[in-house]
Write an enzyme that holds these catalytic residues in place. Structure first.
Site, short mmCIF file in Angstrom:
data_model
loop_
_atom_site.label_atom_id
_atom_site.label_comp_id
_atom_site.label_asym_id
_atom_site.label_seq_id
_atom_site.Cartn_x
_atom_site.Cartn_y
_atom_site.Cartn_z
N ASN A 1 7.84 -5.97 -1.13
CA ASN A 1 7.82 -4.78 -0.26
C ASN A 1 6.36 -4.60 0.11
O ASN A 1 5.58 -4.03 -0.65
CB ASN A 1 8.36 -3.53 -0.97
CG ASN A 1 8.36 -2.33 -0.02
OD1 ASN A 1 7.84 -2.40 1.10
ND2 ASN A 1 8.94 -1.23 -0.47
N TYR B 1 12.59 7.85 0.49
CA TYR B 1 12.28 6.75 -0.45
C TYR B 1 12.96 6.89 -1.80
O TYR B 1 12.92 5.95 -2.60
CB TYR B 1 10.77 6.67 -0.66
CG TYR B 1 10.01 6.37 0.61
CD1 TYR B 1 10.11 5.12 1.22
CD2 TYR B 1 9.20 7.33 1.22
CE1 TYR B 1 9.44 4.83 2.39
CE2 TYR B 1 8.52 7.05 2.39
CZ TYR B 1 8.64 5.80 2.98
OH TYR B 1 7.96 5.52 4.13
N PRO C 1 0.79 -1.23 0.00
CA PRO C 1 0.00 0.00 0.00
C PRO C 1 0.82 1.28 0.00
O PRO C 1 1.89 1.36 0.60
CB PRO C 1 -0.80 -0.10 1.31
CG PRO C 1 -0.05 -1.07 2.15
CD PRO C 1 0.59 -2.03 1.21
N ASN C 2 0.25 2.25 -0.67
CA ASN C 2 0.76 3.63 -0.77
C ASN C 2 1.97 3.79 -1.69
O ASN C 2 2.29 4.90 -2.09
CB ASN C 2 1.07 4.23 0.61
CG ASN C 2 -0.19 4.42 1.43
OD1 ASN C 2 -1.16 4.98 0.92
ND2 ASN C 2 -0.21 3.94 2.64
N ARG D 1 13.84 3.87 11.86
CA ARG D 1 12.74 4.83 11.88
C ARG D 1 11.89 4.66 13.14
O ARG D 1 12.37 4.21 14.16
CB ARG D 1 11.95 4.69 10.57
CG ARG D 1 12.83 4.97 9.35
CD ARG D 1 12.09 4.83 8.06
NE ARG D 1 10.98 5.78 7.98
CZ ARG D 1 9.99 5.68 7.08
NH1 ARG D 1 9.98 4.70 6.20
NH2 ARG D 1 9.03 6.58 7.08
N ARG E 1 6.18 12.40 -2.70
CA ARG E 1 6.67 13.02 -1.47
C ARG E 1 7.80 12.18 -0.86
O ARG E 1 8.07 11.07 -1.30
CB ARG E 1 5.54 13.21 -0.44
CG ARG E 1 4.93 11.91 0.04
CD ARG E 1 3.91 12.17 1.14
NE ARG E 1 3.13 11.00 1.43
CZ ARG E 1 3.43 10.05 2.31
NH1 ARG E 1 4.55 10.12 2.99
NH2 ARG E 1 2.63 9.02 2.50
N HIS F 1 12.84 -3.16 1.26
CA HIS F 1 12.35 -1.84 1.68
C HIS F 1 13.25 -0.76 1.10
O HIS F 1 14.47 -0.94 1.05
CB HIS F 1 12.34 -1.70 3.21
CG HIS F 1 11.43 -2.67 3.85
ND1 HIS F 1 10.06 -2.52 3.82
CD2 HIS F 1 11.68 -3.82 4.50
CE1 HIS F 1 9.51 -3.54 4.45
NE2 HIS F 1 10.46 -4.36 4.86
N ALA G 1 3.42 -0.84 4.71
CA ALA G 1 3.05 -0.85 6.13
C ALA G 1 2.52 -2.21 6.59
O ALA G 1 2.58 -2.53 7.79
CB ALA G 1 2.03 0.25 6.41
N GLU H 1 12.66 -9.90 1.26
CA GLU H 1 11.93 -8.75 1.80
C GLU H 1 12.69 -7.48 1.40
O GLU H 1 13.90 -7.38 1.66
CB GLU H 1 11.85 -8.86 3.33
CG GLU H 1 11.15 -7.67 3.96
CD GLU H 1 11.09 -7.75 5.50
OE1 GLU H 1 11.45 -8.81 6.08
OE2 GLU H 1 10.68 -6.75 6.10
O1 CA2 Z 1 10.82 1.65 3.16
C1 CA2 Z 1 9.92 1.00 2.61
O2 CA2 Z 1 10.02 0.54 1.49
C2 CA2 Z 1 8.57 0.82 3.34
O3 CA2 Z 1 8.14 -0.51 3.11
C3 CA2 Z 1 7.59 1.81 2.72
C4 CA2 Z 1 6.22 1.78 3.39
C5 CA2 Z 1 6.39 1.99 4.91
O4 CA2 Z 1 5.14 1.92 5.56
C6 CA2 Z 1 7.34 0.95 5.50
O5 CA2 Z 1 7.49 1.17 6.91
C7 CA2 Z 1 8.70 1.01 4.84
C8 CA2 Z 1 5.21 2.72 2.71
C9 CA2 Z 1 5.62 4.19 2.68
C10 CA2 Z 1 4.59 5.13 2.13
O6 CA2 Z 1 4.67 5.21 0.72
C11 CA2 Z 1 4.95 6.40 0.08
C12 CA2 Z 1 3.93 7.07 -0.51
C13 CA2 Z 1 4.19 8.23 -1.21
C14 CA2 Z 1 5.46 8.72 -1.33
C15 CA2 Z 1 6.47 8.04 -0.72
C16 CA2 Z 1 6.22 6.88 -0.03
#
Ligand code: CA2
Length: 143
Positions: free
Chosen positions: A74, A23, A10-11, A107, A18, A100, A77, A98
């Site tokens: 990946n 990221y 997700p996301n 974090r 952002r 990330h 969350a 896995e």
């Molecule tokens: O670091 C990673 O790849 C994560 O899996 C990214 C997830 C976060 O919840 C994990 O703790 C670590 C998602 C991050 C949110 O996604 C974004 C959305 C828009 C812009 C940037 C990131």
């Protein structure tokens, strides 16, 4: 030709919009392209999927019990919350990487638990978009 399933949670469809310091600046489409190019170099067939829904990820993991040589995931969350994804991964016989983009352990404390890590052959993190290509390079070594 080895078949690799890449699952994104997700996301992460919003990547590039952002938090580039955490990221990286690449969009998810950029990352898919990078994986396809890196995969070509290793003669991997890449299947790349993203969903914001936990159930989609569970179903795709279940379906991957046959026909794939490795999985990269990946789970976003859901990494830190999903026993359902953990349980689905337990049925896989292939290597699970896995991935990330950030390093969740550096974090907030709520990101320190991973329900995927106990089942992962390897965890690759903290390299932004390059975490995925590093994971493919690792799979090239072990497959
Ligand atoms: O670091 C990673 O790849 C994560 O899996 C990214 C997830 C976060 O919840 C994990 O703790 C670590 C998602 C991050 C949110 O996604 C974004 C959305 C828009 C812009 C940037 C990131």
């Amino acid at each position: 030709m080895k078949k690799i399933l890449i699952l994104i949670g997700p996301n992460l469809n919003l990547l590039g919009a952002r938090d580039p310091k955490i990221y990286g600046a690449e969009t998810l489409a950029d990352i898919e392209q990078m994986c396809r190019e890196e995969g070509k170099a290793y003669d991997f067939e890449i299947e790349f999927r993203q969903s914001n829904y936990e159930g989609d990820l569970v179903t795709w993991i279940q379906e991957a019990r046959e026909g794939y040589d490795a999985m990269m995931i990946n789970a976003g969350a859901y990494t830190h919350t999903s026993i359902a994804i953990h349980d689905a991964l337990e049925f896989l016989n292939c290597p699970i990487i896995e991935v990330h983009q950030s390093d969740p352990k550096q974090r907030e404390p709520f990101r320190h638990i991973s329900y995927i890590e106990p089942l992962a052959t390897k965890v690759i993190k903290g390299l932004k978009a390059k975490s995925y290509t590093a994971a493919l390079a690792y799979l090239h070594e072990i497959l």
